[in-house]
Enzyme design. Sequence first.
Site, PDB file in Angstrom:
ATOM      1  N   LYS A   1       0.823  -1.209   0.000  1.00 14.66           N
ATOM      2  CA  LYS A   1       0.000   0.000   0.000  1.00 14.66           C
ATOM      3  C   LYS A   1       0.852   1.251   0.000  1.00 14.66           C
ATOM      4  CE  LYS A   1      -4.216  -1.693   2.226  1.00 14.66           C
ATOM      5  NZ  LYS A   1      -5.138  -1.515   3.351  1.00 14.66           N
TER       6      LYS A   1
ATOM      7  N   LYS B   1      -7.389 -11.597  -6.861  1.00 11.72           N
ATOM      8  CA  LYS B   1      -8.548 -11.602  -5.963  1.00 11.72           C
ATOM      9  C   LYS B   1      -9.537 -10.481  -6.326  1.00 11.72           C
ATOM     10  CE  LYS B   1      -9.321 -11.244  -1.066  1.00 11.72           C
ATOM     11  NZ  LYS B   1      -8.805 -11.045   0.274  1.00 11.72           N
TER      12      LYS B   1
ATOM     13  N   LYS C   1     -12.089  -4.467  -3.663  1.00 16.05           N
ATOM     14  CA  LYS C   1     -12.702  -3.143  -3.731  1.00 16.05           C
ATOM     15  C   LYS C   1     -11.726  -2.109  -4.268  1.00 16.05           C
ATOM     16  CE  LYS C   1     -14.396  -3.447   0.562  1.00 16.05           C
ATOM     17  NZ  LYS C   1     -15.165  -3.205   1.784  1.00 16.05           N
TER      18      LYS C   1
END
Length: 339
Positions: free
Chosen positions: A113, A200, A203
Site C-alpha cells: 500500500k 482476488k 474493492k
Amino acid sequence: MKSKRVLSGVQPTGALHLGNWLGAINNWVELQKTHETFVCVVDLHALTIPHDPKALEENTLTTAALYIACGMDPDQCSIFVQSQITAHSELCWLLNCLTPVNWLERMIQYKEKSIKQGDNVSVGLLDYPVLMAADILLYDADLVPVGEDQKQHLELARDIAQQRVNAKFGDKEKPLLKIPKPLILKEGAKIMSLLDGTKKMSKSDPNENSRITLLDSPDLIAKKIKKAKTDAHLGLEFNNSTRPEANNLLGLYAMLSGLGRDVVEKECSDIGWGKFKPLLADATINAIEPIQKKYYELRNDPTELSQILTNGRFKAEEVAQETLKRVQVALGLLSTDKI
Ligand code: TRP
C-alpha cells in the site's frame, strides 16, 4: 451458552462485493450460530489512506446494513461501528508503545500500500496492523475469520499479545490477553476478479467491471458478466490451472445457483461461454435479490438500523472496557478508583 468468541470486520470503503459475501460474511453467518460473534465496520482503518468524509459515513451505514441483509442476525451477534468504541483507539496506543517499529515495516500489505501512496504515507498506514490487533485483543477473541492475505496481521496480533503484553506484564497463571487463532477461509471460497482469474476480487481494483457488488442492478450484473474474461476453450471445468477464469466463474455459478460443484461441472462441461454467461447472470441476480430487498428495507427505516448499531455498541462496549481496564492497570496507569 456459546463459549468461544469470534471477531471480524470489513472496511467501509465502497459497497461489499461477491468476494466479501461468499468469502467472508457467509462464514460469519454460520459462526454466529455456535459462537459469541462480534462483527464491526472498521471505519478507523478506512482513514489510513486518503478518504472522502461524506462517502465514509455513507459507506459505514451501507456496510452495516449489508452485514444484516446477508444474514447477520442482531439477536445472535453484535454488530457495531469500530470508531464508536473508543477503547479501540485507546488500546491501540498502549500496544503502539510496546510494538517495535520494524515489526510493522516488514508487513507485506504495508509495503504494497505504501508504494501506491508514494510520498504520502501516513503514520496510520504503518500502524494499521496494531489497530487491528487492538480490535481483536479487546474482545478476547478465540477465532478471527480472515482471508489468506490477513494471516500476517493475525500473526502480528498474536506476537504482540504473547511477547509484548503477556510475557512482560502478565501473570503466568492468568494471561492478560487471550491469544487469538486465525480461521483462514477456504481457498474454494476465494472469489477472483471477473477480468483476471488469478487476481482476488477487490474493492481497490480501479476497474469496476472486475467485481459485482451486492448493490449492482440486474442490468449492471448482466453487463459485467458479459464483459468477464473468457478463454478459447469449449466447456467449463474446475482444476485446470491454465483456465483460472473457468475455475472462478464456474465456482461462482456453483455457489450462487446453490447447485454445488459436481452438478454444475456436469451441466457446463460442453457448453460454450456464450451459453454459460446468461446462466451465471441469472443465478447471480436471483441470489442477490433477497439481499437487496432486505438492504433497502433497512435503509428505508433508519431507526431500525440505528437501534441495531446502538445495541451492538452496548454489547461491544462492555467487553472492550473490561479488557482495556485490565491492560491499563497492568501497565501502571493510575486508575480513577485510586484518587
Ligand atoms: N484488515 C482487515 C481486512 O482488510 C479488516 C480488519 C480490521 C479486521 N480489523 C479487523 C479483520 C479485525 C478481522 C479482525 O480484511
